[in-house]
Every structure is written in structure tokens, then in C-alpha cells.
Design an enzyme around this catalytic site. Structure first.
Site, PDB file in Angstrom:
ATOM      1  N   ARG A   1       0.829  -1.211   0.000  1.00 24.49           N
ATOM      2  CA  ARG A   1       0.000   0.000   0.000  1.00 24.49           C
ATOM      3  C   ARG A   1       0.858   1.254   0.000  1.00 24.49           C
ATOM      4  O   ARG A   1       0.969   1.952  -1.008  1.00 24.49           O
ATOM      5  CB  ARG A   1      -0.951  -0.021   1.206  1.00 24.49           C
ATOM      6  N   ASP A   2       1.494   1.535   1.105  1.00 20.60           N
ATOM      7  CA  ASP A   2       2.288   2.758   1.226  1.00 20.60           C
ATOM      8  C   ASP A   2       3.429   2.765   0.219  1.00 20.60           C
ATOM      9  O   ASP A   2       3.785   3.807  -0.345  1.00 20.60           O
ATOM     10  CB  ASP A   2       2.834   2.860   2.653  1.00 20.60           C
TER      11      ASP A   2
ATOM     12  N   HIS B   1       6.018   4.539  12.575  1.00 26.11           N
ATOM     13  CA  HIS B   1       6.219   4.434  11.123  1.00 26.11           C
ATOM     14  C   HIS B   1       7.272   5.461  10.725  1.00 26.11           C
ATOM     15  O   HIS B   1       7.013   6.658  10.729  1.00 26.11           O
ATOM     16  CB  HIS B   1       4.885   4.712  10.419  1.00 26.11           C
TER      17      HIS B   1
ATOM     18  N   HIS C   1      10.218   7.094   8.134  1.00 28.12           N
ATOM     19  CA  HIS C   1      10.795   7.261   6.798  1.00 28.12           C
ATOM     20  C   HIS C   1      12.298   7.472   6.953  1.00 28.12           C
ATOM     21  O   HIS C   1      12.780   7.852   8.014  1.00 28.12           O
ATOM     22  CB  HIS C   1      10.165   8.466   6.088  1.00 28.12           C
TER      23      HIS C   1
ATOM     24  N   CYS D   1       4.982   9.859   0.454  1.00 30.24           N
ATOM     25  CA  CYS D   1       3.652  10.467   0.582  1.00 30.24           C
ATOM     26  C   CYS D   1       3.448  11.435  -0.573  1.00 30.24           C
ATOM     27  O   CYS D   1       4.230  12.383  -0.736  1.00 30.24           O
ATOM     28  CB  CYS D   1       3.510  11.202   1.915  1.00 30.24           C
TER      29      CYS D   1
ATOM     30  N   ASN E   1      10.198   4.668   2.855  1.00 31.38           N
ATOM     31  CA  ASN E   1      10.045   4.215   4.230  1.00 31.38           C
ATOM     32  C   ASN E   1      11.302   3.479   4.691  1.00 31.38           C
ATOM     33  O   ASN E   1      12.174   3.121   3.901  1.00 31.38           O
ATOM     34  CB  ASN E   1       8.868   3.242   4.309  1.00 31.38           C
TER      35      ASN E   1
END
Length: 304
Positions: free
Chosen positions: A16-17, A207, A209, A240, A249
Site C-alpha cells: 500500500r504505502d 512508522h 521514513h 507520501c 520508508n
């Protein structure tokens, strides 16, 4: 150094991300990535997001990806939603773990979902009720928790206030997003402390990065604070779309490599994970940020 945990839970967010910041990938390739990750020993995967295709065209085929995926017993799959309509789609698809995002920064929140932070929190309160009635769990992710690309520093007290509000509204879990990699060990320590002062019992996930190369240092600091749940993305995929400079990430294989060398169990097969990351590079036709992929086999350590 504080006592390290014996085990850590990593949620893989590459499907997803990771893919939302790339050019759209064919549905079949997404399914193959998701299925391959399910076979690495990872126990949590963020599979898709149910967003409007005009906002994130990379996720336009979320229903089809999830329908075709082979779901492995023992793996917990989750979906990200931006609003009530997305939550309804996720529930209809059969998800029981659903994430919703709010930004600590008003400016980023408006860029992301066209609302103020306060307006999003009001909407999330109703969304949490909807999920609970349907028998699903609600995780609230607080983006820009460690800093905003538009507003700069974010007060940890503001983030803690958001957590206090969503816990009062029934959130089952909270997560904190380092949206553009502004996090440092100091910021991690200050944020976790501020949140625990107000809500010591809420389950927390971090989370990170790696925009500025601090992701593993932040992970180590969080471990020292007793945090045992983290997001990571295969190959370091991700970013993002609404945060300038938000490169990838924390790479899952980098996190697993370090944790295993520290004697901390993740349940993940590092070699299998590296193979998936190499396949992701081939799928996208480019080198991914992960340093482990550039290293030779002798440097790929196993757990002590």
C-alpha cells in the site's frame, strides 16, 4: 542501554504505502508482491487502501487486488481508508483491521484530505463507531507526528492531544507517522513520552521514513523506550504524494537485519524477504533504496 525486547512485530506496508508513490503497477504484479510477502513469515501486512482513484490512482484496483490475493493463515491483513465511504468499502471486502489517517499539521491534513485536523477528528469519531458496530478494529494513524514539510516542527503535546481525543472516541490503537523523515532520536523520545503521559495503555506503532537517514537510529531509540510495533516497507518503497521530499520508508530488510543481529525475533525469513525486494526492483525497473540489497551475502547476518 535499556533492556531490549525479545521480539518485535513488523507490519509490512509495501503493497500500500510503498506502491502509492510509484507509477501505477499492473494488478497482477501487485497481487504477486502481496502473496510473496505473505510467504516471508511477516505476520502483519497493510494490503491496500480504499481511496478515490482521482486522489490516488495507484490504488484504483484495491478491490480486485484483495479479491485475487492468497490470504495466508496467521497473517493479519489491514486496509487504509480516508473516510466513511472508504471504510464501508473495506468492510464490504472483509477487512476487520482498518486504519484511518489524520495529520497533526493542519496544512498537511488539508493537502491530504481537504479538511482541518479538527474536522477530520470529528469524522473519525463516527467512523470508529461504524467499524466497531461491524466488528472491526480501528487504528488511527497520526501523520506528520515528528514534523511537517509545510509547517515545520510539530509540538508533541499537540500529537498527544490528538491521541487523547481518538482514544476517548474509541480508537483501538494509534500509530505515528514520520511523514517526511524529520524524526530523530530526540523527537521520538519526546513524542513517546508525551503520549504515554496522557495515554499510557494505548497500543502504539511507529512508522519511520528514511529521508534523512535516521530511520534505524529512531527504531533503536523506540526499542529502548519499549516500543515493539513498527511499520516498514520492502526495499524501502514508499513516500507520501502530499509531502514534498518524502522519500522511502524504513526498508523492512534493513530493520530485520539489524533486529536479528541484536538477537530480537521478528518471525521473518530475511533471505526470503530479500528475494521479494529483488523481485520488487525488477517489477519497477529501478534500484530501491535498501542498503541490504546492495550488500554481499556475507554481510547478511542471521540472528545470534
Amino acid at each position: 542501554m535499556s533492556q531490549m525486547p525479545a521480539a518485535v512485530s513488523i507490519r509490512e506496508v509495501g503493497p500500500r504505502d510503498g506502491l502509492q508513490n510509484e507509477e501505477p503497477v499492473p494488478t497482477g504484479a501487485k497481487v504477486r508482491l502481496l502473496d510473496a510477502l505473505s510467504g516471508t513469515g511477516v505476520r502483519r501486512i497493510e494490503a491496500v487502501s480504499f481511496v478515490h482513484p482521482k486522489a490516488i490512482p495507484q490504488m484504483a484496483d484495491a478491490d480486485e487486488v484483495w479479491r485475487r490475493a492468497d490470504r495466508v493463515e496467521g497473517v493479519r491483513y489491514s486496509a487504509l481508508v480516508p473516510n466513511t465511504r472508504g471504510a464501508q468499502r473495506a468492510l464490504a471486502a472483509g477487512f476487520t483491521e482498518i486504519e484511518v489517517v489524520v495529520s497533526a499539521s493542519d496544512t498537511h491534513n488539508r493537502r491530504n484530505v481537504n479538511r482541518s485536523t479538527a474536522e477530520s477528528l470529528d469524522d473519525i469519531a463516527g467512523l470508529i463507531d461504524l467499524l466497531h458496530v461491524a466488528g472491526a478494529q480501528a487504528e488511527v494513524i497520526v501523520a506528520t507526528s515528528f514534523g511537517c514539510p509545510y509547517e515545520g516542527d510539530v509540538d508533541p503535546g499537540r500529537v498527544a492531544g490528538i491521541v487523547e481525543r481518538v482514544v476517548r472516541d474509541g480508537a483501538d490503537r494509534v500509530a505515528f507517522g514520520d511523514t517526511t523523515g524529520m524524526g530523530t532520536p530526540r523527537r521520538v523520545r519526546e513524542l513517546v513520552t508525551a503520549v504515554r503521559d496522557r495515554e499510557p495503555d494505548v497500543p502504539v506503532l511507529l512508522h519511520f521514513h528514511n529521508t534523512r537517514g535516521t530511520a534505524l537510529a529512531n527504531l533503536l531509540t523506540a526499542l529502548e523506550l519499549g516500543i515493539t510495533e513498527f511499520d516498514a516497507s520492502v526495499g524501502g518503497l514508499g513516500g507520501c504524494p502530499y509531502a514534498p521530499g518524502a522519500s522511502g520508508n524504513l526498508a523492512t530488510e534493513e530493520a530485520v537485519h539489524m533486529l536479528h543481529d541484536m538477537g530480537i525475533d521478528t518471525g521473518i525469513d530475511l533471505d526470503a524477504l530479500i528475494a521479494v525486494a529483488e523481485s520488487a526492483e525488477e517489477m519497477l525497473g529501478k534500484r530501491l533504496p535498501s542498503g541490504v540489497l546492495r550488500a554481499g551475502p556475507r554481510t547478511r547476518l542471521t540472528a545470534h
